[in-house]
Design an enzyme around this catalytic site. Structure first.
Site, PDB file in Angstrom:
ATOM      1  N   PRO A 138     -40.282 -82.924  34.556  1.00 25.09           N
ATOM      2  CA  PRO A 138     -41.779 -82.680  33.790  1.00 25.09           C
ATOM      3  C   PRO A 138     -42.183 -83.699  33.032  1.00 25.09           C
ATOM      4  O   PRO A 138     -43.456 -83.685  32.832  1.00 25.09           O
ATOM      5  CB  PRO A 138     -41.043 -81.375  32.984  1.00 25.09           C
ATOM      6  CG  PRO A 138     -39.922 -80.805  33.853  1.00 25.09           C
ATOM      7  CD  PRO A 138     -39.189 -82.013  34.384  1.00 25.09           C
ATOM      8  N   GLY A 141     -42.377 -88.667  35.892  1.00 26.29           N
ATOM      9  CA  GLY A 141     -43.043 -88.778  37.343  1.00 26.29           C
ATOM     10  C   GLY A 141     -42.778 -90.206  37.607  1.00 26.29           C
ATOM     11  O   GLY A 141     -41.877 -90.852  38.142  1.00 26.29           O
ATOM     12  N   SER A 142     -43.996 -90.861  37.612  1.00 31.30           N
ATOM     13  CA  SER A 142     -44.403 -92.142  37.921  1.00 31.30           C
ATOM     14  C   SER A 142     -43.481 -93.063  36.932  1.00 31.30           C
ATOM     15  O   SER A 142     -43.027 -93.996  37.242  1.00 31.30           O
ATOM     16  CB  SER A 142     -45.501 -92.520  37.831  1.00 31.30           C
ATOM     17  OG  SER A 142     -46.618 -91.682  38.657  1.00 31.30           O
ATOM     18  N   THR A 170     -39.346 -81.459  47.112  1.00 36.36           N
ATOM     19  CA  THR A 170     -39.428 -81.008  48.403  1.00 36.36           C
ATOM     20  C   THR A 170     -37.945 -80.395  48.647  1.00 36.36           C
ATOM     21  O   THR A 170     -37.037 -81.109  48.648  1.00 36.36           O
ATOM     22  CB  THR A 170     -39.729 -82.106  49.275  1.00 36.36           C
ATOM     23  OG1 THR A 170     -41.159 -82.502  48.746  1.00 36.36           O
ATOM     24  CG2 THR A 170     -39.914 -81.476  50.799  1.00 36.36           C
ATOM     25  N   ARG A 294     -71.921 -78.895  68.407  1.00 31.38           N
ATOM     26  CA  ARG A 294     -73.012 -78.440  67.397  1.00 31.38           C
ATOM     27  C   ARG A 294     -74.484 -78.758  67.531  1.00 31.38           C
ATOM     28  O   ARG A 294     -74.714 -80.033  67.479  1.00 31.38           O
ATOM     29  CB  ARG A 294     -72.415 -78.432  65.984  1.00 31.38           C
ATOM     30  CG  ARG A 294     -73.540 -77.834  65.051  1.00 31.38           C
ATOM     31  CD  ARG A 294     -73.626 -76.262  64.892  1.00 31.38           C
ATOM     32  NE  ARG A 294     -74.254 -76.061  63.970  1.00 31.38           N
ATOM     33  CZ  ARG A 294     -74.996 -74.806  63.712  1.00 31.38           C
ATOM     34  NH1 ARG A 294     -74.704 -73.806  64.598  1.00 31.38           N
ATOM     35  NH2 ARG A 294     -75.544 -74.347  62.509  1.00 31.38           N
ATOM     36  N   GLU A 389     -45.313 -89.725  45.162  1.00 39.21           N
ATOM     37  CA  GLU A 389     -44.705 -90.776  45.385  1.00 39.21           C
ATOM     38  C   GLU A 389     -45.525 -91.988  44.821  1.00 39.21           C
ATOM     39  O   GLU A 389     -45.534 -92.947  45.460  1.00 39.21           O
ATOM     40  CB  GLU A 389     -44.218 -91.064  46.694  1.00 39.21           C
ATOM     41  CG  GLU A 389     -43.203 -90.222  47.332  1.00 39.21           C
ATOM     42  CD  GLU A 389     -42.658 -90.456  48.772  1.00 39.21           C
ATOM     43  OE1 GLU A 389     -42.242 -91.481  48.775  1.00 39.21           O
ATOM     44  OE2 GLU A 389     -42.500 -89.674  49.621  1.00 39.21           O
ATOM     45  N   THR A 391     -48.608 -92.296  41.914  1.00 45.13           N
ATOM     46  CA  THR A 391     -50.265 -92.075  41.779  1.00 45.13           C
ATOM     47  C   THR A 391     -51.092 -93.266  42.433  1.00 45.13           C
ATOM     48  O   THR A 391     -50.294 -94.317  42.493  1.00 45.13           O
ATOM     49  CB  THR A 391     -50.703 -91.557  40.738  1.00 45.13           C
ATOM     50  OG1 THR A 391     -50.492 -92.642  39.549  1.00 45.13           O
ATOM     51  CG2 THR A 391     -49.788 -90.059  39.939  1.00 45.13           C
TER      52      THR A 391
END
Length: 409
Positions: A138, A141-142, A170, A294, A389, A391
């Protein structure tokens, strides 16, 4: 002066084996993944039947990954990933998410640990399994140096005791094998970290609920909690002797090899970039086909210069991103990065994916904004490639430090 012209040969043509790989994975993506993509996105559940189908044909297995990795050009992994994620980002991640944990074991583990744990990450065709790589937290991260999850060695029992919370994992909680990054010496910051395998059924590892996401909904993401989770000493990747040597060098002020989390991300960045390219290409092809069919004011909308030029730009940007990915994949196997090429590839591919999927929605107009057409799902799936993985800003930082030789904050 004479030159050996044979040594100057340059080619971007794929080998026969690489073309066969591309066609094989593309066929699975087209026939099995795409027809199921909308259903599993709506269900927001792990597509176990699709994973099992991938296992049955040999696509989801350690042996196949090893074959990809044996390609000295480094291109097999990006080729396979582009085709999988062309099929669908969420299902692609459900199939390929295990690979990040496997990369973590490869990066830090001994040959015996690789042989023991990697097969357990996959299971078999009758009972497929998944694995999770748990690094982010939390508040970390980076900034991996801010990691708080602790691992303390219990010499009396030859066990490591893990405590902490991991975020955005994951396959977290549903994995057969969890690879957990933890702090063993808080004084050393990121150099005082190590990676551990948490075996199936370990008490103290819990994941009470999954995270509901904007995109990649068929891929399970969850927080993982470790409460006095005890793992055998043999679960320390690389072994205690190697860890003690590395920590001793760090305490003496010597250079220490990159810690396991960063090694894993370095291995995976071109592959992650290829996933983004696959999503972007899928959106481009959908928009191209739509524009050719279209009609407005009595003619296909592709005959309008604004639409045609947008599609031309989309194709150009996707091809440019792929070339950066291929270069980074090749360098990763043949000499390494000198100017942040791995980060360049992931940064460019992520930007292209978000931009191209947005342009696809614009070309489809109102239809593009509905769930009756796949480009809105592709747009949701693409956005994470600017974030996970590393930013977009972290990738810029890596490249800036590499080209300047300075510690840019």
């Amino acid at each position: 002066m004479t030159t050996d012209r044979t040594a100057m040969t340059f080619s971007l043509e794929l080998s026969d084996e690489q073309q066969e790989l591309r066609d094989w994975v593309h066929g699975f993506a087209e026939q099995t993944i795409r027809p199921a993509a909308r259903e599993w996105d709506e269900r927001e559940e792990t597509p176990w039947p699709i994973i099992q189908e991938a296992a049955k044909i040999g696509l989801y297995s350690f042996e196949t990954l090893a074959t990809f990795w044996a390609d000295d050009t480094g291109l097999s992994l990006p080729i396979a990933n582009e085709e999988l994620f062309w099929g669908d980002g969420g299902i692609g991640m459900a199939i390929f998410g295990t690979t990040l944990a496997v990369a973590g074991i490869f990066a830090a583990g001994t040959p015996d640990q690789v042989a023991e744990w990697v097969p357990q990450c996959y299971g078999d065709a009758d009972d497929p399994k998944v694995a999770a790589f748990c690094s982010s937290e939390p508040g970390a991260g980076s900034d991996v140096a801010a990691m708080r999850t602790r691992a303390v060695y219990d010499e009396a029992t030859d066990e490591w005791v893990l405590n902490g919370q991991k975020a955005w994992a994951t396959n977290g909680g549903i994995a057969n094998v969890h690879v957990v990054q933890a702090v063993v010496d808080p004084v050393l910051g990121s150099r005082g970290q190590a990676a551990f395998v948490v075996p199936p059924g370990t008490k103290g590892l819990e994941s009470p609920s999954k995270i509901r996401k904007h995109g990649l909904r068929a891929s399970h993401t969850a927080d993982v909690f470790l409460d006095d989770a005890r793992v055998p000493g043999t679960c320390l990747l690389g072994g205690k002797e190697k860890l003690d040597e590395r920590l001793a060098r760090a305490r003496e002020g010597g250079k220490s090899s990159a810690q396991a989390a960063m090694k894993t991300f370095e291995l995976s960045r071109p592959t992650v970039g290829a996933q983004a390219v696959g999503i972007a290409r899928a959106a481009y092809e959908t928009a191209l086909e739509y524009a050719q069919q279209r009609e407005t004011f009595g003619r296909p909308i592709i005959e309008n210069q604004s639409i045609a030029f947008t599609l031309a730009d989309m194709r150009m940007e996707i091809d440019a991103a792929r070339l950066l990915v291929w270069r980074a994949a090749w360098l990763g196997r043949n000499g390494g990065f000198t100017a942040g090429e791995g980060s360049m590839s992931k940064l460019k591919a992520g930007r292209v994916a978000t931009w191209a999927t947005e342009r696809a929605i614009q070309i489809l107009g109102g239809n593009g904004y509905t769930r009756e057409f796949p480009v809105e799902r592709m747009h949701r799936d693409a956005k994470i490639y600017d974030i996970f993985e590393g930013t977009e800003q972290i990738q810029q930082l890596v490249v800036a430090r590499a080209i300047s030789g300075r510690h840019i904050a």
